[in-house]
Write an enzyme that holds these catalytic residues in place. Structure first.
Site, PDB file in Angstrom:
ATOM      1  CD  GLU A  10      -1.868   4.237   3.439  1.00  0.00           C
ATOM      2  OE1 GLU A  10      -2.910   4.483   3.958  1.00  0.00           O
ATOM      3  OE2 GLU A  10      -1.396   3.337   2.540  1.00  0.00           O
TER       4      GLU A  10
ATOM      5  CB  CYS B 236      -1.780   1.572   6.147  1.00  0.00           C
ATOM      6  SG  CYS B 236      -1.470   0.439   4.696  1.00  0.00           S
TER       7      CYS B 236
ATOM      8  CG  HIS C 299      -1.879  -0.962   1.079  1.00  0.00           C
ATOM      9  ND1 HIS C 299      -2.979  -1.075   2.109  1.00  0.00           N
ATOM     10  CD2 HIS C 299      -2.091  -2.180   0.748  1.00  0.00           C
ATOM     11  CE1 HIS C 299      -3.774  -1.894   2.058  1.00  0.00           C
ATOM     12  NE2 HIS C 299      -3.356  -2.820   0.979  1.00  0.00           N
TER      13      HIS C 299
END
Length: 152
Positions: free
Chosen positions: A58, A89, A56
């Site tokens: 992040e 995250c 992801h």
């Protein structure tokens, strides 16, 4: 902190999101602002390109920030991301000891910064993260809506 600097940094995350979209990924982008008030890392969704469910925006940005600062503890850093983080995250942010999170659009289906879960500031955790949500929310949300509409 006023909204104007936050908007400026979040626009950098939006640029990352647009790059992700151009690569066929869900358009989510992130940047990490370091202790010197400069971007130390950026990230964008890379789950498809990297065949990695943890890639992801992040996570990509946190990994790059840790490498750039030669420290997994990012205590004086702010993470800017275009969408409210998921539980994975948010957990990574707690472990990285991020000081502050600023995000754009709220995620009513999987958001872990207050929409569905409250991972970042759970009362039993030994660390609290300052959270500011909804900065450039319409712009960030529109990018995601357009992306998913084009896929239907």
């Amino acid at each position: 902190m006023s909204a104007a600097p936050d908007e400026s940094w979040l626009r950098q995350a939006l640029a990352q999101a647009e790059e992700a979209q151009a690569a066929g990924e869900v358009p989510i982008g992130a940047v990490v602002l370091g202790p010197e008030n400069a971007i130390v890392a950026g990230g964008q969704n890379r789950v498809i390109r990297d065949h990695d469910p943890t890639a992801h925006a992040e996570i990509v940005a946190l990994r790059a920030a840790g490498a750039a600062l030669a420290n997994y503890r990012l205590e004086q850093c702010t993470l800017y991301v275009t969408l409210e983080p998921c539980a994975m995250c948010a957990g990574a942010m707690v472990h990285a000891r991020i000081a502050r999170l600023v995000f754009g659009a709220f995620d009513p289906k999987a958001g872990a910064a207050g929409s569905v879960l409250t991972v970042l500031n759970h009362p039993q955790l030994n660390r609290q993260i300052e959270v500011t949500g909804g900065i450039l929310a319409e712009e960030c949300g529109d990018l995601l809506r357009r992306f998913f509409q084009s896929r239907r």
